[in-house]
Design a protein around this motif. Sequence first.
Motif, PDB file in Angstrom:
ATOM      1  N   UNK A   8     -97.176  39.032  36.160  1.00  0.00           N
ATOM      2  CA  UNK A   8     -98.321  39.343  35.317  1.00  0.00           C
ATOM      3  C   UNK A   8     -99.509  38.473  35.712  1.00  0.00           C
ATOM      4  N   UNK A   9    -100.657  39.132  35.885  1.00  0.00           N
ATOM      5  CA  UNK A   9    -101.900  38.420  36.161  1.00  0.00           C
ATOM      6  C   UNK A   9    -102.455  37.823  34.866  1.00  0.00           C
ATOM      7  N   UNK A  10    -103.151  36.718  35.007  1.00  0.00           N
ATOM      8  CA  UNK A  10    -103.875  36.132  33.886  1.00  0.00           C
ATOM      9  C   UNK A  10    -105.323  36.601  33.969  1.00  0.00           C
ATOM     10  N   UNK A  11    -105.643  37.652  33.232  1.00  0.00           N
ATOM     11  CA  UNK A  11    -106.983  38.227  33.287  1.00  0.00           C
ATOM     12  C   UNK A  11    -108.042  37.319  32.688  1.00  0.00           C
ATOM     13  N   UNK A  12    -107.625  36.222  32.089  1.00  0.00           N
ATOM     14  CA  UNK A  12    -108.580  35.256  31.573  1.00  0.00           C
ATOM     15  C   UNK A  12    -109.259  34.504  32.724  1.00  0.00           C
ATOM     16  N   UNK A  13    -108.651  34.599  33.904  1.00  0.00           N
ATOM     17  CA  UNK A  13    -109.224  33.986  35.100  1.00  0.00           C
ATOM     18  C   UNK A  13    -110.195  34.964  35.763  1.00  0.00           C
ATOM     19  N   UNK A  14    -111.364  34.470  36.128  1.00  0.00           N
ATOM     20  CA  UNK A  14    -112.421  35.314  36.679  1.00  0.00           C
ATOM     21  C   UNK A  14    -111.955  36.096  37.904  1.00  0.00           C
ATOM     22  N   UNK A  15    -111.170  35.465  38.754  1.00  0.00           N
ATOM     23  CA  UNK A  15    -110.773  36.100  40.018  1.00  0.00           C
ATOM     24  C   UNK A  15    -109.881  37.314  39.824  1.00  0.00           C
ATOM     25  N   UNK A  16    -109.294  37.460  38.625  1.00  0.00           N
ATOM     26  CA  UNK A  16    -108.403  38.592  38.378  1.00  0.00           C
ATOM     27  C   UNK A  16    -109.039  39.679  37.505  1.00  0.00           C
ATOM     28  N   UNK A  17    -110.313  39.580  37.236  1.00  0.00           N
ATOM     29  CA  UNK A  17    -110.915  40.529  36.305  1.00  0.00           C
ATOM     30  C   UNK A  17    -111.240  41.876  36.942  1.00  0.00           C
ATOM     31  N   UNK A  18    -111.215  41.956  38.257  1.00  0.00           N
ATOM     32  CA  UNK A  18    -111.451  43.221  38.951  1.00  0.00           C
ATOM     33  C   UNK A  18    -110.112  43.905  39.193  1.00  0.00           C
ATOM     34  N   UNK A  19    -109.883  45.102  38.617  1.00  0.00           N
ATOM     35  CA  UNK A  19    -108.595  45.780  38.814  1.00  0.00           C
ATOM     36  C   UNK A  19    -108.308  46.106  40.273  1.00  0.00           C
ATOM     37  N   UNK A  20    -109.346  46.274  41.086  1.00  0.00           N
ATOM     38  CA  UNK A  20    -109.117  46.542  42.511  1.00  0.00           C
ATOM     39  C   UNK A  20    -108.458  45.342  43.182  1.00  0.00           C
ATOM     40  N   UNK A  21    -108.885  44.137  42.816  1.00  0.00           N
ATOM     41  CA  UNK A  21    -108.284  42.928  43.370  1.00  0.00           C
ATOM     42  C   UNK A  21    -106.820  42.846  42.950  1.00  0.00           C
ATOM     43  N   UNK A  22    -106.564  43.165  41.711  1.00  0.00           N
ATOM     44  CA  UNK A  22    -105.180  43.108  41.214  1.00  0.00           C
ATOM     45  C   UNK A  22    -104.309  44.134  41.936  1.00  0.00           C
ATOM     46  N   UNK A  23    -104.844  45.324  42.175  1.00  0.00           N
ATOM     47  CA  UNK A  23    -104.090  46.332  42.906  1.00  0.00           C
ATOM     48  C   UNK A  23    -103.773  45.855  44.315  1.00  0.00           C
ATOM     49  N   UNK A  24    -104.756  45.263  44.968  1.00  0.00           N
ATOM     50  CA  UNK A  24    -104.557  44.796  46.336  1.00  0.00           C
ATOM     51  C   UNK A  24    -103.476  43.725  46.414  1.00  0.00           C
ATOM     52  N   UNK A  25    -103.511  42.774  45.499  1.00  0.00           N
ATOM     53  CA  UNK A  25    -102.503  41.708  45.498  1.00  0.00           C
ATOM     54  C   UNK A  25    -101.114  42.300  45.301  1.00  0.00           C
ATOM     55  N   UNK A  26    -101.009  43.299  44.425  1.00  0.00           N
ATOM     56  CA  UNK A  26     -99.723  43.918  44.166  1.00  0.00           C
ATOM     57  C   UNK A  26     -99.107  44.568  45.384  1.00  0.00           C
ATOM     58  N   UNK A  27     -99.934  45.018  46.315  1.00  0.00           N
ATOM     59  CA  UNK A  27     -99.424  45.671  47.521  1.00  0.00           C
ATOM     60  C   UNK A  27     -98.698  44.701  48.446  1.00  0.00           C
ATOM     61  N   UNK A  28     -98.845  43.410  48.196  1.00  0.00           N
ATOM     62  CA  UNK A  28     -98.166  42.415  49.021  1.00  0.00           C
ATOM     63  C   UNK A  28     -96.717  42.206  48.602  1.00  0.00           C
ATOM     64  N   UNK A  29     -96.314  42.760  47.474  1.00  0.00           N
ATOM     65  CA  UNK A  29     -94.914  42.637  47.046  1.00  0.00           C
ATOM     66  C   UNK A  29     -94.110  43.768  47.671  1.00  0.00           C
ATOM     67  N   UNK A  30     -93.217  43.420  48.568  1.00  0.00           N
ATOM     68  CA  UNK A  30     -92.384  44.398  49.274  1.00  0.00           C
ATOM     69  C   UNK A  30     -91.038  44.490  48.560  1.00  0.00           C
TER      70      UNK A  30
END
Length: 617
Positions: free
Chosen positions: A325-347
Amino acid sequence: MHLTRRAFHRLSAATASAAIIAPLAQAAEPSHGISAFGDLKYPADFPHFDYVNPDAPKGGTWSTGYGNVTYDSFNPFILKGNSAFAIEGLIFDSMMTGSGDEADAMYGLIAESAEIAEDRSSITFNMRTDAKFHDGTQVTSDDVIYTLNALRDQGHPSYRVILKPVLSVTAEGPHRVRYDFDPEAPKRDLPMLVAGLPILSKAWYEANDFTKSSLKPPLGNGPYKIGKHEPGKYVIFERVPDYWGKDLNVNIGRHNFDNVRFEYFRDRSAQFEGLKAGVFLFNEEFWSKFWATAYEPENFPAIARGDVVKAVLPDERAAGAQGFWYNLRRKKFQDPAVRQAIGLAFDFEWSNKRLFYDLYTRTDSFFEGGPMQAAGTPTPGELAVLEKFADKVPPEVLSDETYIPPTTDGSGRNRRNLRTAAKILDDAGWKVVDGVRQKDGEELKIEFLIGSQGFARIAQPMIKNLEKIGISGEVREVDPTQYKKRMDDFDFDITTSRKSMGLTPGVGLRNAFHSSSANSPGSNNTAGLEDPVVDEIIDLIERADSREALTDAVKALDRVLRAKHIWVPQWHKGSHTIAYWDIFARPEVKPKYERGVIDLWWVDEAKLEKLKAAGRL
C-alpha cells in the motif's frame, strides 16, 4: 463472535457488518436474531449451531505460537500499547454473536432479543438478567452505556470513526437499553455494529483508567479470563467454569478447551522450532517456503511418525485485499500514474514460481474471491452507480474492462512491464537524470517498511526492478513496537497490509477507504485515501436495501479503487494450511465462513495419552 477493535479492520466481513432492513423492523417486535436482508437460518428455539459437536468434551489445552511479535498491554480498546492477541474475543461477550455458516446473521448472547425501529433509527436490546461478569456482578444497562461512551469518546480512533453515527444509548430499565442513531446517517449497518460491541464493566473501568495501557487483566464476562502470563513469552486464557452463558444455544459445543495459550517468539524460525518441539500444538503456516519444504516428512520427524498432522482446510470467505500500500499522504505518491508505474515493477509470476512454490494466485480486486468482485466491463447495475460520477472518474472506468495487473512469463525478465513503467514516469514528468528519476529537483526514492522478516525477500526483487527504471529503494525492517508506532503515525512510504472485505461490505469501508479515516491515527485507511467519489459510493453501499443493489455499488467501488492504483495487489489462496500435534478432534462439518479451530475443536484424551506414553509430548 462479536465486534472488537481489531474487527473494525474487518468490518465488511459478513458477521461484523450485516444490516437490518424492513422485513425484521416493521413490527418492531422482539427477535432472537438479526440479519442483513431479513433471513435467518436458525429459528428462535434452535438447540445449537449445525456445525458444532454438542457433546464435545471440555478440558485440555490448545496452544499456538507467534514469531516476531510481542505484547505489553491487556487493553485492546485504545491506541497506546501492543495488546495481547484475542483478548476481545475470548474474555468479553457482546449483545449478539455471529453464526459461522451464514453470510450475515447475529443471534442473542447478552441480549435475549432485539427490537428494530421501523425506520431503523434505533435498536433496543432486552438483556438477560443472568448475564454476569467474572466477579459475579450483573451486566446491566449502566455497563452498556459506559461501554459506548468509553469506546466512542476515548477509545481507539477506529472506534471513534465507526461509532460517530451512534448518538446515544439510553437505559429503559436495568436490563433494557436503546441505541439511537443519527437520522442523516446510513442506518443499515448500525444495529449490527452496536450488537457486536464488547460490553465492559463500568465499575471496573472507573477504578482502572480506561485510557491507560496496562498489564492488569481486565474484568470480563465471556467464556475465558486471563490467567498466567509473561510479556514477550506467553499468555494463558483460562476457561471460566461457571461462565454465565455456557448453556445458551449459541454457545453449545463451543469453548471446549480449559486453556488457550499463545506463545511468543523472537522470530518465525524460532516459532517453527517451537512447533516441532511440541512447545505449542497448533500452527497455521503463512510462509509458503516453510509450507513447501519444512513440513515435508524428511524435514519434520513428527510428521513422518504421524505425531503431527499436516492438513489444508477450505476457506470459503472472500480473500480480501492484501498488497503493498502506498502512503498517499506523501507528495511523491499523489499521482496515480506514478503509483501505476511502480506497481509494474512487482513480478508476481516470478515471485510465485521462485519464492512461493506456486502456492498462490495473483489478487486483482479489493473484494477478491467473493461475489462483490468486479470483472469485465460494467454491468447495467454498476453503470447506474458509476454514471452518477461520470465527470469525476476516468472515462475508462465506465467503458473498459476493470484494471488487472499485467502478467509476465515468470522468467524474471520483466522488460515489457518495465518499459511501460518507464514511459508512464516520463510522461508524468519524472525524468532520468544521472540514472535517477527526478522531478522538480526531487529524487524518486522509496522505503518499504516491514515488520516481518518474510516480506524482505519479496520486496528486494521488486526494488531491483525499480532500480532498472531509475527509482532507488530500500527495505526498512523494524521491531514490532516501532512498526506499530510508525503505522499508527502513518510514517512510511510503502508497507504491506491485508484488509478483509467479506460478503456484506458496509460500515467497515469507512475505516479502510473513507476520507473521515484518512488522517485518524491507527486507522485501517493505510493509503490515506481522501476522495469524494469514494465517500459517496461508500454511502450508497451503506444505504443499499437489497443484495443486488449492494453488489452493484460494491463492484462500482472496486472499479474506482482499482483505477486509482492505491496499492500493488499481492496474492491469495482459498485455504488454511495448518499443522497440529495429533491430540485434537473436530466437528465433522467446518463452518463455511470461519476457521473454527479455537472455538470448536476439543482435546481427544486417548490421543493425548498415547503421545504422552510414547514420550512424544
